[in-house]
Scaffold this active site. Structure first.
Site, PDB file in Angstrom:
ATOM      1  N   ASP A  37       0.821  -1.218   0.000  1.00 36.34           N
ATOM      2  CA  ASP A  37       0.000   0.000   0.000  1.00 36.34           C
ATOM      3  C   ASP A  37       0.858   1.274   0.000  1.00 36.34           C
ATOM      4  OD1 ASP A  37       1.037  -0.353   2.481  1.00 36.34           O
ATOM      5  OD2 ASP A  37      -0.821   0.028   3.584  1.00 36.34           O
ATOM      6  N   HIS A 240      24.224   2.305 -18.434  1.00 27.66           N
ATOM      7  CA  HIS A 240      23.252   2.762 -17.437  1.00 27.66           C
ATOM      8  C   HIS A 240      23.351   1.882 -16.185  1.00 27.66           C
ATOM      9  CE1 HIS A 240      20.467   5.303 -20.247  1.00 27.66           C
ATOM     10  NE2 HIS A 240      21.597   5.898 -19.957  1.00 27.66           N
ATOM     11  N   ASP A 257      27.389   9.722 -13.347  1.00 27.91           N
ATOM     12  CA  ASP A 257      26.439  10.374 -14.252  1.00 27.91           C
ATOM     13  C   ASP A 257      25.210  10.683 -13.406  1.00 27.91           C
ATOM     14  OD1 ASP A 257      24.506  11.023 -16.133  1.00 27.91           O
ATOM     15  OD2 ASP A 257      25.108   9.461 -17.552  1.00 27.91           O
ATOM     16  N   ASP A 268      21.974  17.060 -16.216  1.00 25.73           N
ATOM     17  CA  ASP A 268      22.474  15.724 -16.547  1.00 25.73           C
ATOM     18  C   ASP A 268      23.981  15.842 -16.793  1.00 25.73           C
ATOM     19  OD1 ASP A 268      22.944  13.213 -17.553  1.00 25.73           O
ATOM     20  OD2 ASP A 268      21.723  13.444 -19.362  1.00 25.73           O
ATOM     21  N   HIS A 347      27.229   5.116 -28.245  1.00 22.58           N
ATOM     22  CA  HIS A 347      25.992   5.884 -28.091  1.00 22.58           C
ATOM     23  C   HIS A 347      26.146   7.233 -28.777  1.00 22.58           C
ATOM     24  CE1 HIS A 347      27.908   8.309 -24.910  1.00 22.58           C
ATOM     25  NE2 HIS A 347      28.334   7.179 -24.375  1.00 22.58           N
ATOM     26  N   HIS A 351      21.528  14.418 -26.496  1.00 13.86           N
ATOM     27  CA  HIS A 351      20.064  14.283 -26.499  1.00 13.86           C
ATOM     28  C   HIS A 351      19.489  15.597 -26.010  1.00 13.86           C
ATOM     29  CE1 HIS A 351      20.076  13.736 -22.086  1.00 13.86           C
ATOM     30  NE2 HIS A 351      21.063  12.866 -22.244  1.00 13.86           N
ATOM     31  N   HIS A 358      15.689  13.061 -20.956  1.00 11.67           N
ATOM     32  CA  HIS A 358      15.746  12.830 -22.410  1.00 11.67           C
ATOM     33  C   HIS A 358      14.513  13.553 -22.941  1.00 11.67           C
ATOM     34  CE1 HIS A 358      18.147   8.945 -21.459  1.00 11.67           C
ATOM     35  NE2 HIS A 358      18.905  10.010 -21.456  1.00 11.67           N
ATOM     36  N   GLU A 381      27.987  14.453 -24.559  1.00  8.42           N
ATOM     37  CA  GLU A 381      28.467  13.403 -23.667  1.00  8.42           C
ATOM     38  C   GLU A 381      29.158  12.248 -24.388  1.00  8.42           C
ATOM     39  OE1 GLU A 381      25.329  10.970 -21.943  1.00  8.42           O
ATOM     40  OE2 GLU A 381      23.833  12.328 -22.760  1.00  8.42           O
ATOM     41  N   TYR A 385      34.555   3.331 -23.839  1.00 17.81           N
ATOM     42  CA  TYR A 385      34.336   2.227 -22.908  1.00 17.81           C
ATOM     43  C   TYR A 385      35.086   1.016 -23.452  1.00 17.81           C
ATOM     44  CZ  TYR A 385      30.570   5.564 -22.352  1.00 17.81           C
ATOM     45  OH  TYR A 385      29.871   6.732 -22.233  1.00 17.81           O
ATOM     46  N   ARG A 403      33.329   8.879 -19.499  1.00 17.64           N
ATOM     47  CA  ARG A 403      32.345   9.739 -20.176  1.00 17.64           C
ATOM     48  C   ARG A 403      32.457  11.120 -19.544  1.00 17.64           C
ATOM     49  NH1 ARG A 403      28.249   6.642 -19.977  1.00 17.64           N
ATOM     50  NH2 ARG A 403      27.025   7.348 -18.191  1.00 17.64           N
ATOM     51  N   GLU A 405      30.172  14.685 -19.616  1.00 18.22           N
ATOM     52  CA  GLU A 405      28.873  15.175 -20.086  1.00 18.22           C
ATOM     53  C   GLU A 405      28.573  16.554 -19.503  1.00 18.22           C
ATOM     54  OE1 GLU A 405      25.502  12.791 -18.796  1.00 18.22           O
ATOM     55  OE2 GLU A 405      24.262  13.642 -20.394  1.00 18.22           O
TER      56      GLU A 405
HETATM   57  N1  GLY Z   1      21.888  10.020 -17.651  1.00 16.21           N
HETATM   58  C1  GLY Z   1      21.503   9.412 -18.846  1.00 16.21           C
HETATM   59  C2  GLY Z   1      22.109  10.068 -19.983  1.00 16.21           C
HETATM   60  O1  GLY Z   1      23.173  10.650 -19.849  1.00 16.21           O
HETATM   61  O2  GLY Z   1      21.562  10.100 -21.035  1.00 16.21           O
HETATM   62 MN    MN Z   2      23.885  11.521 -18.117  1.00 17.78          MN
HETATM   63 MN    MN Z   3      22.668  12.482 -20.914  1.00 13.30          MN
END
Ligand code: GLY
Ligand code: MN
Ligand code: MN
Length: 436
Positions: A37, A240, A257, A268, A347, A351, A358, A381, A385, A403, A405
């Site tokens: 609940d 992720h 991240d 982000d 990737h 974005h 996103h 970003e 890797y 990474r 970003e």
């Molecule tokens: N934190 C997810 C991305 O960087 O897109």
């Molecule tokens: Mn990110």
């Molecule tokens: Mn991002």
């Protein structure tokens, strides 16, 4: 803070874009059960929040261009002292009018009765298709009832259209008030990262760094805009990564991240730092390639260039860099043509960023990558890797994940890096690690 006038301006712009004969229906997101609940913390639907600032569950906004009593109708929960004792204050229909600018407001319990009346004479109903199946079934029921009641066919709506087009275009280009929110969200996330870098020491667990981030977000009145990724060592190669439970060792890199959601706007950020305060030669070599790629990608951002241009700039630097350190072999032009670096950088570079991390907005227009316009915000970003089991590279490179970003707004003359205050120069990062 966004003002009631700002929300009214947004509704006005959408109403103008929809034109007469249309209705827009925007439903609150449903509450979700966490266990038995207990619900998950409630996150209002972004479109509803964008148009109204109304954050209560069980609410529905209807915009009806040209309606005699005013175009903005809001259904919401009624005031109920017994429920408010347990769950907190409700605006009620009276509050929806007084504080949220609704022209008419009704109890949510009247939705099935009133919606067919409101939709009478409407041709096209704009709705966020595919997101809330239960609500969509109810919408179908109202339209069916209307068609059954209609003496002339054209009294019932004949089309359901995706609300996305106009609304997502509006959300994609941020105005001044929104850019202020984006800057504040970015500034808080910068502070959280500085704190996380400063508190890092070998032997700590990833979740202790996650706690530093959440602590700073909460102190600043924000929440996480997505679950923080705190990935040490080879965990950084999981894009992720969510476990955040490993013990961090001297010699590991730590990829974090994390961003916050402040006043409805997301940041982000990713930084990658050495747990023990010094990058190894191999870590530093990889780091510097990613940094150069990120700087080249940011440098490419200005009005008129395509959203793919920063990605192309990053791909170029990463391919050259990986070839330079011997991780890619062969002729440069062929490596670029074959996108050989995809094994290490799998990737996209950017974005859209806004109320959703996103964020909404098309990436293509007329079959081509979209041209950037002032007010658009995106991340930059790039990453490298190197899988821990990649036997084709020297052992010292295996398991390195980097990474970097930042959040960038397109300005009339170029760009503004919203997260610029957070160091990324390797020496500055090394000086910051463990300094708090
Ligand atoms: N934190 C997810 C991305 O960087 O897109
Ligand atoms: Mn990110
Ligand atoms: Mn991002």
């Amino acid at each position: 803070m966004l003002t009631p006038e700002e929300f009214a301006r947004r509704r006005g712009e959408l109403i103008e874009a929809l034109g007469p004969g249309c209705a827009a229906i925007v439903s609150a997101s449903p509450e979700r059960t966490r266990s038995r609940d207990v619900d998950y913390p409630y996150r209002p639907d972004t479109n509803l929040l964008y148009l109204t600032g109304f954050a209560e569950p069980e609410s529905v906004a209807v915009l009806l261009p040209g309606r005699a009593e005013g175009p903005f109708v809001l259904f919401c929960r009624e005031r109920d002292p017994a429920r408010e004792l347990w769950d907190g204050k409700r605006a009620g229909p009276e509050g929806a009018i007084a504080a949220f600018g609704a022209d008419s407001a009704y109890p949510i319990g009247k939705l099935d009765e009133f919606m067919p009346v409101l939709l009478k004479g409407v041709d096209t109903v704009h709705y966020d298709l595919g997101h809330y199946p239960e609500f969509e079934a109810r919408l179908g029921g109202w339209l069916k009832r209307l068609r059954e009641q209609a003496k002339e066919r054209n009294k019932a709506p004949v089309q359901i259209a995706a609300l996305d087009y106009h609304l997502h275009e509006m959300r994609l280009c941020k105005g001044d008030a929104e850019l202020d929110c984006m800057r504040r969200s970015a500034a808080l996330a910068v502070e959280a990262h500085q704190q996380a870098i400063g508190r890092t020491r070998p032997g700590m667990h990833e979740y202790e760094i996650e706690a530093e981030l959440i602590y700073r977000f909460k102190q600043g009145g924000a929440t996480e805009s997505y679950p923080s990724i705190v990935a040490s060592g080879a965990n950084a190669c999981v894009l992720h990564y969510r476990d955040n439970n490993a013990r961090m060792a001297d010699g590991d890199l730590l990829l974090v991240d994390a961003g916050c959601e402040l006043e409805g706007y997301a940041s982000d950020i990713t930084r990658t730092w050495p747990v023990g305060g010094r990058y190894s030669a191999e870590q530093r070599a990889v780091y510097e390639i990613v940094l150069q790629a990120q700087q080249a990608a940011i440098g490419a951002i200005e009005p008129g260039v395509s959203i793919l241009d920063p990605h192309r700039a990053a791909l170029d630097v990463i391919t050259r860099g990986l070839r330079h350190i011997g991780l890619l072999k062969g002729e440069l032009a062929k490596l670029v043509r074959d996108q050989a670096c995809r094994e290490f950088f799998m990737h996209r570079t950017s974005h859209w960023l806004g109320m959703d991390v996103h964020d909404v907005g098309d990436y293509e227009a007329d079959g081509k990558p979209r041209a950037l316009e002032p007010g658009m915000c995106c991340t930059v970003e790039p990453g490298i890797y190197i899988a821990p089991d990649n036997d084709n590279v020297p052992a010292a490179f295996r398991g390195i994940g980097v990474r970097i970003e930042d959040d960038v707004a397109v300005t009339p003359s170029g760009h503004e890096v919203l997260t610029d205050a957070l160091p990324k120069d390797p020496e500055q990062i090394e000086a910051l690690v463990g300094s708090l």
